[in-house]
Design a protein around this motif. Structure first.
Motif, PDB file in Angstrom:
ATOM      1  N   PRO A  20       6.165 104.214 -21.163  1.00 47.36           N
ATOM      2  CA  PRO A  20       5.509 104.613 -22.407  1.00 47.36           C
ATOM      3  C   PRO A  20       6.204 105.827 -23.035  1.00 47.36           C
ATOM      4  O   PRO A  20       6.731 106.678 -22.323  1.00 47.36           O
ATOM      5  N   LYS A  38       5.575 103.998 -31.237  1.00 48.68           N
ATOM      6  CA  LYS A  38       4.238 103.544 -30.841  1.00 48.68           C
ATOM      7  C   LYS A  38       4.094 102.041 -31.025  1.00 48.68           C
ATOM      8  O   LYS A  38       3.510 101.361 -30.183  1.00 48.68           O
ATOM      9  N   ASP A  41       5.827 100.297 -28.192  1.00 48.50           N
ATOM     10  CA  ASP A  41       4.971 100.324 -27.000  1.00 48.50           C
ATOM     11  C   ASP A  41       3.841  99.297 -27.117  1.00 48.50           C
ATOM     12  O   ASP A  41       3.558  98.567 -26.165  1.00 48.50           O
ATOM     13  N   SER A  84       0.219 106.961 -25.524  1.00 49.63           N
ATOM     14  CA  SER A  84       0.760 105.734 -26.115  1.00 49.63           C
ATOM     15  C   SER A  84       0.343 104.502 -25.307  1.00 49.63           C
ATOM     16  O   SER A  84       0.028 103.451 -25.866  1.00 49.63           O
ATOM     17  N   LEU A  85       0.308 104.641 -23.969  1.00 54.66           N
ATOM     18  CA  LEU A  85      -0.093 103.522 -23.113  1.00 54.66           C
ATOM     19  C   LEU A  85      -1.533 103.090 -23.408  1.00 54.66           C
ATOM     20  O   LEU A  85      -1.821 101.907 -23.582  1.00 54.66           O
ATOM     21  N   SER A  88      -1.904 101.420 -26.681  1.00 56.47           N
ATOM     22  CA  SER A  88      -1.352 100.064 -26.578  1.00 56.47           C
ATOM     23  C   SER A  88      -2.323  99.120 -25.877  1.00 56.47           C
ATOM     24  O   SER A  88      -2.478  97.971 -26.284  1.00 56.47           O
TER      25      SER A  88
END
Length: 126
Positions: A20, A38, A41, A84-85, A88
């Motif tokens: 990420p 982003k 990801d 970001s993970l 996502s």
């Protein structure tokens, strides 16, 4: 007795060649570049969630992460990779929301290995 017949379902998503985008990179990048990172990801995690058949979240889930960094590549702050993970995973439907009401943060672990890869573990929490 109580808890009989209950099973804990755990989904493990293994994404080779990816980690990420760290939060500090998003914060220090031009907004358009940050948006691209982003989106990349989101696309990567979304495809992985489909490939590993992670069902849409109905309730609270715990997310744990193992990032394998190749030798010579510097790892980043552990909190930095969650932003970001989690965005996502929410986008993919694997999490309802990344708030504490819907998401328990598990450990973030780093290991050294031959090639970059990220292993995400998602677990229903009652």
């Amino acid at each position: 007795g109580p808890g009989e017949g209950l099973t804990t379902v755990i989904w493990t998503i293994d994404i080779p060649g990816w980690a990420p985008v760290p939060l500090n990179q998003l914060l220090t990048s031009h907004w358009a570049k940050a948006a691209r990172l982003k989106k990349s990801d989101r696309d990567t995690v979304g495809i992985a969630c489909l490939a590993y058949r992670v069902p849409e979240a109905k309730g609270k889930r715990k997310v744990s992460v193992l990032v394998v960094w190749p030798k010579g590549q510097r790892s980043c702050d552990k909190d930095a990779i969650f932003k970001s993970l989690l965005d996502s995973l929410v986008h993919a439907g694997a999490l309802k929301n990344d708030s504490a009401a819907w998401c328990v943060l598990g450990p973030v672990e780093y290991a050294k290995g031959e090639t970059l890869r990220t292993i995400v573990t998602i677990q229903d929490v009652s």
